[in-house]
Motif scaffolding. Structure first.
Motif, PDB file in Angstrom:
ATOM      1  N   GLY A  13       4.955  73.999  20.314  1.00 53.06           N
ATOM      2  CA  GLY A  13       5.799  73.779  19.152  1.00 53.06           C
ATOM      3  C   GLY A  13       6.853  74.840  18.923  1.00 53.06           C
ATOM      4  O   GLY A  13       7.699  74.701  18.031  1.00 53.06           O
ATOM      5  N   LYS A  14       6.825  75.908  19.713  1.00 52.30           N
ATOM      6  CA  LYS A  14       7.756  77.020  19.524  1.00 52.30           C
ATOM      7  C   LYS A  14       8.362  77.461  20.857  1.00 52.30           C
ATOM      8  O   LYS A  14       8.541  78.648  21.123  1.00 52.30           O
ATOM      9  N   SER A  15       8.702  76.494  21.685  1.00 55.62           N
ATOM     10  CA  SER A  15       9.204  76.821  23.021  1.00 55.62           C
ATOM     11  C   SER A  15      10.598  77.436  22.989  1.00 55.62           C
ATOM     12  O   SER A  15      11.463  77.030  22.206  1.00 55.62           O
ATOM     13  N   ASN A  16      10.805  78.394  23.884  1.00 56.00           N
ATOM     14  CA  ASN A  16      12.125  78.942  24.169  1.00 56.00           C
ATOM     15  C   ASN A  16      12.444  78.796  25.659  1.00 56.00           C
ATOM     16  O   ASN A  16      13.225  79.575  26.211  1.00 56.00           O
ATOM     17  N   LEU A  17      11.838  77.795  26.296  1.00 56.58           N
ATOM     18  CA  LEU A  17      12.001  77.593  27.740  1.00 56.58           C
ATOM     19  C   LEU A  17      12.998  76.476  28.025  1.00 56.58           C
ATOM     20  O   LEU A  17      13.025  75.453  27.333  1.00 56.58           O
ATOM     21  N   VAL A  18      13.785  76.672  29.074  1.00 60.36           N
ATOM     22  CA  VAL A  18      14.801  75.716  29.494  1.00 60.36           C
ATOM     23  C   VAL A  18      14.671  75.509  31.000  1.00 60.36           C
ATOM     24  O   VAL A  18      14.528  76.478  31.745  1.00 60.36           O
ATOM     25  N   PHE A  42       3.730  80.959  34.948  1.00 55.69           N
ATOM     26  CA  PHE A  42       4.014  82.390  34.917  1.00 55.69           C
ATOM     27  C   PHE A  42       4.976  82.734  33.781  1.00 55.69           C
ATOM     28  O   PHE A  42       4.723  83.633  32.976  1.00 55.69           O
ATOM     29  N   LEU A  43       6.118  82.018  33.706  1.00 49.00           N
ATOM     30  CA  LEU A  43       7.094  82.366  32.693  1.00 49.00           C
ATOM     31  C   LEU A  43       6.603  82.032  31.284  1.00 49.00           C
ATOM     32  O   LEU A  43       6.904  82.727  30.324  1.00 49.00           O
ATOM     33  N   SER A  44       5.806  80.966  31.179  1.00 48.93           N
ATOM     34  CA  SER A  44       5.236  80.627  29.888  1.00 48.93           C
ATOM     35  C   SER A  44       4.368  81.768  29.366  1.00 48.93           C
ATOM     36  O   SER A  44       4.466  82.174  28.202  1.00 48.93           O
ATOM     37  N   ARG A  45       3.549  82.307  30.226  1.00 54.28           N
ATOM     38  CA  ARG A  45       2.613  83.366  29.816  1.00 54.28           C
ATOM     39  C   ARG A  45       3.266  84.735  29.669  1.00 54.28           C
ATOM     40  O   ARG A  45       2.728  85.621  29.021  1.00 54.28           O
TER      41      ARG A  45
END
Length: 466
Positions: free
Chosen positions: A253-258, A461-464
Protein backbone atom coordinates in the motif's frame (compact mmCIF):
# COMPACT_ATOMS: atom_id res chain seq x y z
CA UNK A 1 21.95 6.77 -30.07
CA UNK A 2 24.95 4.82 -28.79
CA UNK A 3 27.03 2.64 -31.09
CA UNK A 4 26.03 -0.98 -30.70
CA UNK A 5 28.43 -2.76 -28.41
CA UNK A 6 27.16 -6.30 -28.72
CA UNK A 7 26.32 -8.62 -31.59
CA UNK A 8 24.11 -11.64 -31.82
CA UNK A 9 26.00 -14.88 -31.30
CA UNK A 10 25.06 -18.44 -30.52
CA UNK A 11 25.22 -17.95 -26.77
CA UNK A 12 28.74 -16.56 -27.01
CA UNK A 13 27.93 -14.06 -24.29
CA UNK A 14 25.65 -16.44 -22.44
CA UNK A 15 25.69 -16.36 -18.68
CA UNK A 16 26.18 -20.12 -18.64
CA UNK A 17 29.80 -19.71 -19.74
CA UNK A 18 31.11 -17.76 -16.75
CA UNK A 19 34.24 -19.26 -15.21
CA UNK A 20 33.25 -19.15 -11.56
CA UNK A 21 31.43 -22.19 -10.21
CA UNK A 22 30.11 -20.70 -7.00
CA UNK A 23 26.37 -20.41 -6.44
CA UNK A 24 26.65 -16.93 -4.97
CA UNK A 25 28.53 -13.92 -6.36
CA UNK A 26 32.31 -13.87 -6.25
CA UNK A 27 33.63 -11.12 -3.99
CA UNK A 28 37.07 -11.23 -5.57
CA UNK A 29 38.33 -7.90 -6.89
CA UNK A 30 40.25 -9.61 -9.69
CA UNK A 31 38.94 -9.07 -13.22
CA UNK A 32 38.54 -12.66 -14.28
CA UNK A 33 37.19 -13.30 -17.76
CA UNK A 34 34.10 -14.92 -19.15
CA UNK A 35 34.79 -18.07 -21.08
CA UNK A 36 33.36 -16.92 -24.40
CA UNK A 37 32.68 -18.72 -27.66
CA UNK A 38 35.09 -18.83 -30.55
CA UNK A 39 35.96 -15.40 -31.90
CA UNK A 40 34.23 -13.55 -29.03
CA UNK A 41 36.11 -11.18 -26.77
CA UNK A 42 36.12 -12.06 -23.07
CA UNK A 43 34.05 -9.88 -20.73
CA UNK A 44 34.89 -8.99 -17.14
CA UNK A 45 33.66 -11.34 -14.47
CA UNK A 46 31.00 -9.44 -12.56
CA UNK A 47 30.84 -12.02 -9.79
CA UNK A 48 28.08 -14.11 -11.36
CA UNK A 49 27.36 -17.79 -10.80
CA UNK A 50 28.28 -20.53 -13.25
CA UNK A 51 24.87 -20.93 -14.87
CA UNK A 52 21.32 -19.66 -15.07
CA UNK A 53 19.99 -22.26 -12.63
CA UNK A 54 22.37 -21.00 -9.92
CA UNK A 55 21.39 -17.38 -10.58
CA UNK A 56 17.73 -18.26 -10.12
CA UNK A 57 18.63 -19.57 -6.66
CA UNK A 58 20.27 -16.36 -5.45
CA UNK A 59 19.05 -15.18 -2.08
CA UNK A 60 18.90 -11.63 -0.76
CA UNK A 61 22.49 -11.76 0.52
CA UNK A 62 23.74 -12.90 -2.89
CA UNK A 63 22.00 -9.99 -4.63
CA UNK A 64 23.35 -7.55 -2.06
CA UNK A 65 26.94 -8.74 -2.59
CA UNK A 66 26.53 -8.35 -6.36
CA UNK A 67 24.40 -5.20 -6.68
CA UNK A 68 26.91 -2.85 -5.08
CA UNK A 69 25.94 0.19 -7.18
CA UNK A 70 22.18 0.14 -6.56
CA UNK A 71 22.20 3.46 -4.63
CA UNK A 72 21.82 6.48 -6.92
CA UNK A 73 22.16 10.21 -6.27
CA UNK A 74 18.74 11.79 -6.67
CA UNK A 75 18.25 14.49 -9.26
CA UNK A 76 18.27 18.00 -7.85
CA UNK A 77 14.84 19.38 -7.13
CA UNK A 78 13.55 21.17 -10.21
CA UNK A 79 16.22 19.61 -12.47
CA UNK A 80 13.72 18.44 -15.09
CA UNK A 81 12.43 21.70 -16.49
CA UNK A 82 9.92 21.68 -19.32
CA UNK A 83 12.64 22.58 -21.81
CA UNK A 84 14.71 19.57 -20.75
CA UNK A 85 11.69 17.28 -20.93
CA UNK A 86 10.88 18.45 -24.44
CA UNK A 87 14.51 18.11 -25.48
CA UNK A 88 14.81 14.52 -24.21
CA UNK A 89 15.38 12.03 -27.01
CA UNK A 90 13.24 8.89 -27.15
CA UNK A 91 15.12 5.83 -25.97
CA UNK A 92 14.67 3.37 -28.80
CA UNK A 93 13.64 -0.22 -28.15
CA UNK A 94 16.59 -2.42 -29.07
CA UNK A 95 16.61 -3.33 -32.75
CA UNK A 96 16.37 -7.07 -33.43
CA UNK A 97 19.26 -8.53 -35.44
CA UNK A 98 18.75 -9.22 -39.13
CA UNK A 99 17.23 -12.66 -39.70
CA UNK A 100 19.51 -15.43 -41.01
CA UNK A 101 18.90 -17.42 -44.19
CA UNK A 102 15.23 -17.37 -45.12
CA UNK A 103 13.17 -20.33 -44.01
CA UNK A 104 10.05 -21.82 -45.61
CA UNK A 105 6.89 -19.88 -44.82
CA UNK A 106 3.54 -21.17 -43.74
CA UNK A 107 0.91 -21.20 -46.54
CA UNK A 108 -1.71 -18.44 -46.03
CA UNK A 109 -4.51 -20.97 -45.73
CA UNK A 110 -2.79 -22.69 -42.82
CA UNK A 111 -1.73 -20.04 -40.27
CA UNK A 112 0.85 -21.22 -37.78
CA UNK A 113 -0.40 -21.94 -34.28
CA UNK A 114 1.56 -20.76 -31.22
CA UNK A 115 3.72 -23.50 -29.78
CA UNK A 116 3.30 -24.58 -26.19
CA UNK A 117 6.23 -23.25 -24.16
CA UNK A 118 5.26 -25.62 -21.36
CA UNK A 119 6.52 -28.50 -23.56
CA UNK A 120 9.96 -27.31 -24.75
CA UNK A 121 10.77 -30.71 -26.27
CA UNK A 122 7.80 -30.59 -28.68
CA UNK A 123 7.35 -27.00 -29.95
CA UNK A 124 5.63 -25.89 -33.11
CA UNK A 125 7.99 -25.70 -36.08
CA UNK A 126 7.48 -22.57 -38.17
CA UNK A 127 10.90 -23.07 -39.76
CA UNK A 128 14.42 -23.84 -38.57
CA UNK A 129 17.03 -21.14 -38.32
CA UNK A 130 20.39 -21.78 -39.90
CA UNK A 131 22.05 -20.05 -36.95
CA UNK A 132 21.27 -21.35 -33.46
CA UNK A 133 20.38 -18.56 -31.09
CA UNK A 134 18.91 -16.35 -33.82
CA UNK A 135 15.17 -15.89 -34.31
CA UNK A 136 13.46 -17.75 -37.11
CA UNK A 137 12.54 -15.41 -39.97
CA UNK A 138 8.84 -14.61 -39.95
CA UNK A 139 6.59 -16.66 -42.14
CA UNK A 140 2.90 -15.97 -42.39
CA UNK A 141 2.03 -13.99 -39.24
CA UNK A 142 0.19 -16.10 -36.72
CA UNK A 143 -3.27 -14.63 -36.21
CA UNK A 144 -4.10 -16.70 -33.11
CA UNK A 145 -0.91 -15.54 -31.41
CA UNK A 146 -1.67 -11.86 -31.84
CA UNK A 147 -5.43 -11.55 -32.15
CA UNK A 148 -6.50 -9.00 -29.53
CA UNK A 149 -9.28 -10.09 -27.19
CA UNK A 150 -12.72 -8.76 -27.90
CA UNK A 151 -13.59 -5.44 -26.29
CA UNK A 152 -11.51 -2.48 -25.29
CA UNK A 153 -10.73 -1.76 -21.61
CA UNK A 154 -12.23 1.45 -20.33
CA UNK A 155 -9.51 2.22 -17.80
CA UNK A 156 -5.74 2.46 -18.24
CA UNK A 157 -4.04 -0.44 -16.49
CA UNK A 158 -7.06 -2.74 -16.85
CA UNK A 159 -6.49 -5.13 -19.75
CA UNK A 160 -9.22 -7.31 -21.12
CA UNK A 161 -8.90 -10.92 -19.89
CA UNK A 162 -8.24 -13.60 -22.52
CA UNK A 163 -11.09 -15.89 -23.60
CA UNK A 164 -11.85 -18.65 -21.13
CA UNK A 165 -10.11 -21.91 -21.95
CA UNK A 166 -12.31 -25.00 -22.57
CA UNK A 167 -12.70 -27.32 -19.64
CA UNK A 168 -10.72 -30.58 -19.89
CA UNK A 169 -12.66 -33.79 -20.27
CA UNK A 170 -10.52 -35.61 -17.74
CA UNK A 171 -8.96 -34.82 -14.39
CA UNK A 172 -5.52 -34.48 -15.95
CA UNK A 173 -4.52 -30.87 -16.61
CA UNK A 174 -4.03 -30.32 -20.35
CA UNK A 175 -0.67 -29.04 -21.55
CA UNK A 176 -2.31 -25.86 -22.86
CA UNK A 177 -3.20 -24.85 -19.31
CA UNK A 178 0.05 -25.86 -17.62
CA UNK A 179 2.34 -23.04 -16.46
CA UNK A 180 5.18 -22.40 -18.87
CA UNK A 181 8.55 -23.79 -17.80
CA UNK A 182 11.56 -21.66 -18.82
CA UNK A 183 14.19 -23.52 -20.82
CA UNK A 184 17.08 -24.68 -18.67
CA UNK A 185 20.69 -24.46 -19.79
CA UNK A 186 21.27 -28.03 -18.64
CA UNK A 187 18.96 -29.41 -21.34
CA UNK A 188 20.92 -31.16 -24.08
CA UNK A 189 18.14 -31.05 -26.69
CA UNK A 190 17.14 -27.56 -27.81
CA UNK A 191 13.76 -26.79 -29.39
CA UNK A 192 13.81 -27.47 -33.12
CA UNK A 193 12.54 -23.93 -33.74
CA UNK A 194 15.04 -22.37 -31.29
CA UNK A 195 12.16 -21.08 -29.17
CA UNK A 196 10.55 -18.96 -31.91
CA UNK A 197 7.02 -18.64 -33.25
CA UNK A 198 6.02 -16.75 -36.39
CA UNK A 199 6.01 -13.05 -35.57
CA UNK A 200 2.67 -11.56 -34.49
CA UNK A 201 0.69 -9.39 -36.85
CA UNK A 202 0.73 -5.61 -36.46
CA UNK A 203 -1.66 -4.03 -33.94
CA UNK A 204 -2.17 -0.27 -34.09
CA UNK A 205 -1.50 1.75 -30.94
CA UNK A 206 -4.41 3.84 -29.66
CA UNK A 207 -4.10 6.99 -27.49
CA UNK A 208 -6.06 7.02 -24.24
CA UNK A 209 -8.60 9.82 -23.81
CA UNK A 210 -7.81 12.74 -21.51
CA UNK A 211 -7.85 12.92 -18.56
CA UNK A 212 -6.36 9.55 -17.67
CA UNK A 213 -8.35 7.66 -15.07
CA UNK A 214 -6.90 6.63 -11.74
CA UNK A 215 -4.85 4.82 -10.75
CA UNK A 216 -2.16 6.72 -12.64
CA UNK A 217 0.32 3.86 -12.71
CA UNK A 218 1.77 4.51 -16.19
CA UNK A 219 4.16 7.38 -16.78
CA UNK A 220 7.31 8.70 -18.41
CA UNK A 221 10.85 8.09 -17.20
CA UNK A 222 13.59 10.65 -17.85
CA UNK A 223 17.34 10.17 -17.42
CA UNK A 224 20.74 11.51 -18.48
CA UNK A 225 23.13 9.12 -20.17
CA UNK A 226 26.74 9.35 -18.96
CA UNK A 227 29.03 10.77 -21.59
CA UNK A 228 31.18 13.61 -22.76
CA UNK A 229 31.73 15.70 -25.85
CA UNK A 230 29.43 18.05 -27.73
CA UNK A 231 26.15 16.36 -26.77
CA UNK A 232 26.97 16.45 -23.07
CA UNK A 233 28.17 20.05 -23.23
CA UNK A 234 24.97 21.08 -25.00
CA UNK A 235 22.77 19.25 -22.52
CA UNK A 236 21.67 16.72 -25.14
CA UNK A 237 22.17 13.61 -23.04
CA UNK A 238 18.53 13.70 -21.94
CA UNK A 239 16.49 10.58 -22.74
CA UNK A 240 12.90 9.48 -22.18
CA UNK A 241 11.31 6.07 -21.66
CA UNK A 242 8.09 4.68 -20.21
CA UNK A 243 7.53 2.97 -16.87
CA UNK A 244 4.88 1.60 -14.49
CA UNK A 245 4.27 1.82 -10.73
CA UNK A 246 4.47 -1.67 -9.22
CA UNK A 247 3.55 -2.97 -5.78
CA UNK A 248 6.18 -3.28 -3.04
CA UNK A 249 5.77 -6.57 -1.12
CA UNK A 250 7.80 -5.21 1.81
CA UNK A 251 5.66 -2.04 2.01
CA UNK A 252 2.11 -2.98 0.99
CA UNK A 253 0.00 0.00 0.00
CA UNK A 254 3.00 2.33 0.21
CA UNK A 255 5.10 1.39 -2.80
CA UNK A 256 7.79 3.65 -4.23
CA UNK A 257 8.86 1.10 -6.87
CA UNK A 258 8.73 1.62 -10.63
CA UNK A 259 9.31 -1.03 -13.33
CA UNK A 260 11.03 -0.23 -16.65
CA UNK A 261 13.60 -1.62 -19.11
CA UNK A 262 17.24 -2.17 -18.21
CA UNK A 263 18.36 -0.15 -21.23
CA UNK A 264 16.39 2.85 -19.89
CA UNK A 265 18.54 3.14 -16.75
CA UNK A 266 21.84 1.35 -17.47
CA UNK A 267 24.21 1.38 -20.44
CA UNK A 268 24.82 -2.35 -20.34
CA UNK A 269 28.16 -4.08 -20.88
CA UNK A 270 31.05 -1.91 -19.77
CA UNK A 271 28.73 0.93 -18.75
CA UNK A 272 27.06 2.37 -15.71
CA UNK A 273 23.70 3.65 -14.47
CA UNK A 274 22.26 6.83 -15.95
CA UNK A 275 21.97 9.93 -13.77
CA UNK A 276 19.07 12.23 -12.86
CA UNK A 277 16.54 9.40 -13.25
CA UNK A 278 13.05 10.76 -12.60
CA UNK A 279 9.53 9.41 -13.08
CA UNK A 280 6.41 11.43 -13.94
CA UNK A 281 3.26 9.33 -13.43
CA UNK A 282 0.23 10.09 -15.63
CA UNK A 283 2.34 12.50 -17.66
CA UNK A 284 0.15 15.01 -19.54
CA UNK A 285 -3.04 13.42 -18.22
CA UNK A 286 -5.08 16.57 -18.87
CA UNK A 287 -3.59 17.10 -22.34
CA UNK A 288 -1.94 20.38 -21.31
CA UNK A 289 1.07 19.70 -23.60
CA UNK A 290 -0.85 18.11 -26.46
CA UNK A 291 -0.67 19.75 -29.87
CA UNK A 292 2.57 21.60 -29.14
CA UNK A 293 1.19 23.61 -26.21
CA UNK A 294 3.25 24.62 -23.17
CA UNK A 295 2.11 24.44 -19.58
CA UNK A 296 3.19 24.65 -15.95
CA UNK A 297 4.50 21.57 -14.15
CA UNK A 298 1.30 21.13 -12.12
CA UNK A 299 -0.63 20.78 -15.38
CA UNK A 300 1.54 18.14 -17.11
CA UNK A 301 2.73 16.36 -13.94
CA UNK A 302 -0.48 16.01 -11.89
CA UNK A 303 1.19 13.73 -9.34
CA UNK A 304 4.56 15.48 -9.33
CA UNK A 305 8.09 14.50 -10.39
CA UNK A 306 9.60 11.56 -8.49
CA UNK A 307 13.39 11.19 -8.34
CA UNK A 308 15.04 7.77 -8.25
CA UNK A 309 17.37 6.91 -5.37
CA UNK A 310 17.94 3.19 -6.04
CA UNK A 311 17.96 0.94 -9.10
CA UNK A 312 18.70 -2.66 -9.98
CA UNK A 313 18.79 -4.40 -13.34
CA UNK A 314 19.62 -7.97 -14.26
CA UNK A 315 23.15 -9.39 -14.09
CA UNK A 316 22.75 -10.39 -17.75
CA UNK A 317 22.00 -6.83 -18.88
CA UNK A 318 24.98 -5.41 -16.97
CA UNK A 319 27.32 -8.11 -18.30
CA UNK A 320 26.14 -8.33 -21.92
CA UNK A 321 23.71 -5.52 -22.73
CA UNK A 322 23.95 -3.02 -25.55
CA UNK A 323 22.05 -1.54 -28.48
CA UNK A 324 22.46 -4.55 -30.77
CA UNK A 325 20.04 -7.46 -30.43
CA UNK A 326 21.62 -10.10 -28.24
CA UNK A 327 20.72 -12.67 -25.57
CA UNK A 328 20.89 -9.83 -22.99
CA UNK A 329 17.45 -8.66 -24.13
CA UNK A 330 15.97 -11.77 -22.52
CA UNK A 331 16.69 -10.03 -19.20
CA UNK A 332 16.26 -6.37 -20.19
CA UNK A 333 14.31 -5.14 -17.15
CA UNK A 334 14.96 -2.82 -14.22
CA UNK A 335 13.31 -1.72 -10.99
CA UNK A 336 13.87 1.70 -9.47
CA UNK A 337 12.92 3.18 -6.12
CA UNK A 338 11.84 6.80 -6.01
CA UNK A 339 12.12 9.25 -3.13
CA UNK A 340 8.88 9.67 -1.15
CA UNK A 341 7.09 12.99 -1.33
CA UNK A 342 7.62 15.63 1.32
CA UNK A 343 5.97 14.32 4.47
CA UNK A 344 6.68 10.71 3.54
CA UNK A 345 3.66 10.05 1.30
CA UNK A 346 4.44 7.18 -1.06
CA UNK A 347 4.15 7.10 -4.83
CA UNK A 348 1.43 4.45 -4.65
CA UNK A 349 -0.67 6.52 -2.26
CA UNK A 350 -0.28 9.57 -4.48
CA UNK A 351 -1.27 7.99 -7.81
CA UNK A 352 -4.04 5.87 -6.29
CA UNK A 353 -2.61 2.38 -6.67
CA UNK A 354 0.01 0.06 -8.16
CA UNK A 355 0.09 -3.23 -10.05
CA UNK A 356 1.62 -6.48 -8.77
CA UNK A 357 4.27 -8.28 -10.81
CA UNK A 358 3.39 -11.74 -12.14
CA UNK A 359 6.51 -13.90 -12.35
CA UNK A 360 6.64 -17.17 -14.31
CA UNK A 361 3.22 -16.43 -15.80
CA UNK A 362 1.77 -19.20 -18.02
CA UNK A 363 2.27 -17.83 -21.52
CA UNK A 364 -0.71 -19.54 -23.13
CA UNK A 365 -3.09 -17.93 -20.63
CA UNK A 366 -1.95 -14.35 -21.23
CA UNK A 367 -3.97 -11.66 -22.99
CA UNK A 368 -1.62 -8.66 -22.90
CA UNK A 369 -2.28 -4.94 -23.13
CA UNK A 370 0.84 -2.85 -23.70
CA UNK A 371 1.14 0.74 -22.42
CA UNK A 372 3.68 3.43 -23.20
CA UNK A 373 4.50 6.93 -24.38
CA UNK A 374 5.92 6.52 -27.90
CA UNK A 375 7.87 9.65 -28.88
CA UNK A 376 9.51 8.86 -32.24
CA UNK A 377 7.50 9.68 -35.40
CA UNK A 378 4.64 9.44 -36.06
CA UNK A 379 4.17 9.96 -32.29
CA UNK A 380 5.34 12.97 -30.26
CA UNK A 381 5.64 11.53 -26.74
CA UNK A 382 2.79 13.58 -25.31
CA UNK A 383 0.13 10.84 -25.27
CA UNK A 384 -0.22 7.60 -23.32
CA UNK A 385 -0.95 4.85 -25.84
CA UNK A 386 -1.93 1.20 -25.60
CA UNK A 387 -1.89 -1.82 -27.87
CA UNK A 388 -4.51 -4.51 -27.31
CA UNK A 389 -2.12 -7.20 -28.47
CA UNK A 390 -3.62 -10.35 -26.97
CA UNK A 391 -1.67 -13.60 -26.71
CA UNK A 392 2.11 -13.28 -27.09
CA UNK A 393 4.33 -15.19 -29.48
CA UNK A 394 7.75 -16.52 -28.49
CA UNK A 395 10.93 -14.78 -29.68
CA UNK A 396 14.39 -16.04 -28.79
CA UNK A 397 17.99 -14.96 -29.33
CA UNK A 398 19.31 -17.79 -27.15
CA UNK A 399 17.42 -21.10 -26.77
CA UNK A 400 19.02 -21.71 -23.35
CA UNK A 401 17.04 -18.78 -21.94
CA UNK A 402 13.28 -18.39 -21.57
CA UNK A 403 11.92 -17.04 -24.88
CA UNK A 404 10.84 -13.41 -24.84
CA UNK A 405 7.20 -12.37 -25.24
CA UNK A 406 6.49 -10.80 -28.65
CA UNK A 407 3.47 -8.61 -29.43
CA UNK A 408 2.26 -6.82 -32.52
CA UNK A 409 2.34 -3.07 -31.79
CA UNK A 410 3.11 0.13 -33.71
CA UNK A 411 4.60 2.05 -30.77
CA UNK A 412 8.03 3.56 -31.43
CA UNK A 413 10.99 4.95 -29.49
CA UNK A 414 10.05 6.30 -26.08
CA UNK A 415 7.80 3.31 -25.36
CA UNK A 416 10.86 1.39 -24.07
CA UNK A 417 10.20 0.14 -20.56
CA UNK A 418 6.44 0.53 -20.88
CA UNK A 419 4.44 -1.96 -18.82
CA UNK A 420 2.71 -5.02 -20.29
CA UNK A 421 -0.33 -5.96 -18.23
CA UNK A 422 -2.42 -9.13 -18.14
CA UNK A 423 -5.32 -10.18 -15.95
CA UNK A 424 -4.54 -12.34 -12.91
CA UNK A 425 -7.30 -13.22 -10.47
CA UNK A 426 -9.49 -10.57 -12.07
CA UNK A 427 -6.98 -7.74 -11.64
CA UNK A 428 -4.19 -6.31 -13.82
CA UNK A 429 -0.63 -7.52 -13.20
CA UNK A 430 2.63 -6.63 -14.91
CA UNK A 431 4.14 -9.48 -16.94
CA UNK A 432 6.84 -7.71 -19.01
CA UNK A 433 8.11 -4.44 -20.46
CA UNK A 434 9.16 -3.14 -23.88
CA UNK A 435 12.71 -4.18 -24.75
CA UNK A 436 12.99 -5.01 -28.47
CA UNK A 437 11.15 -3.19 -31.26
CA UNK A 438 10.79 -3.32 -35.05
CA UNK A 439 9.05 -0.20 -36.35
CA UNK A 440 9.51 -0.42 -40.12
CA UNK A 441 8.03 -2.83 -42.64
CA UNK A 442 5.54 -5.50 -41.69
CA UNK A 443 4.87 -6.85 -39.20
CA UNK A 444 5.68 -4.15 -36.67
CA UNK A 445 6.25 -5.74 -33.29
CA UNK A 446 7.83 -5.36 -29.87
CA UNK A 447 9.24 -7.94 -27.48
CA UNK A 448 9.81 -8.02 -23.75
CA UNK A 449 11.56 -10.31 -21.26
CA UNK A 450 9.82 -13.30 -19.73
CA UNK A 451 9.96 -12.51 -16.02
CA UNK A 452 11.29 -15.61 -14.31
CA UNK A 453 13.03 -16.25 -10.98
CA UNK A 454 15.93 -13.95 -11.87
CA UNK A 455 13.54 -11.01 -12.20
CA UNK A 456 11.78 -12.10 -8.99
CA UNK A 457 15.12 -12.10 -7.14
CA UNK A 458 16.00 -8.58 -8.27
CA UNK A 459 12.52 -7.35 -7.34
CA UNK A 460 12.67 -8.93 -3.89
CA UNK A 461 16.11 -7.44 -3.30
CA UNK A 462 15.09 -3.86 -4.04
CA UNK A 463 11.82 -4.25 -2.16
CA UNK A 464 13.66 -5.30 0.98
CA UNK A 465 16.36 -2.63 0.63
CA UNK A 466 13.79 0.15 1.01
Amino acid sequence: MRTARTALGASALALTMLTTAACGPDNSSADSAVTAGAGTAAAPNLGLPANLDDLKKWKFDDWEKWAKDYALPAAAKGFWTLDKLLKAKPREPIAPPAPPTAAPTQPPSQPAQPSQPSQPSQPAKPGKSSQPGAPTPPGTPSAPASQPPAGQPTQPGHPTPPPAAPKPSSTQQPASQAPAQPAQPSQSAQPADNGNDPLPRTVNAQPLPHPYAKPGVHGKLFADEPGSGADAAAGLNHYQCSATVVADPAHPGKSNLVWTAGHCVHQGKGGTYYSNISFIPAFNSAGALSGGKRAEEAQYAPFGVWNATQAVTSPQWKAEGGDGGSPATHYDFAIIRVQPADGGTSLEETVGGSVPVWFNAPRDQLGITEYGYPAAPPFDGMELNRCESGRPSRLSYDPTRPPMLALGCTMTGGSSGGGWLAVKDGKPALVSNVSVGKHTGEPKFQAGPYLDDVAAGAYDFLSRKG
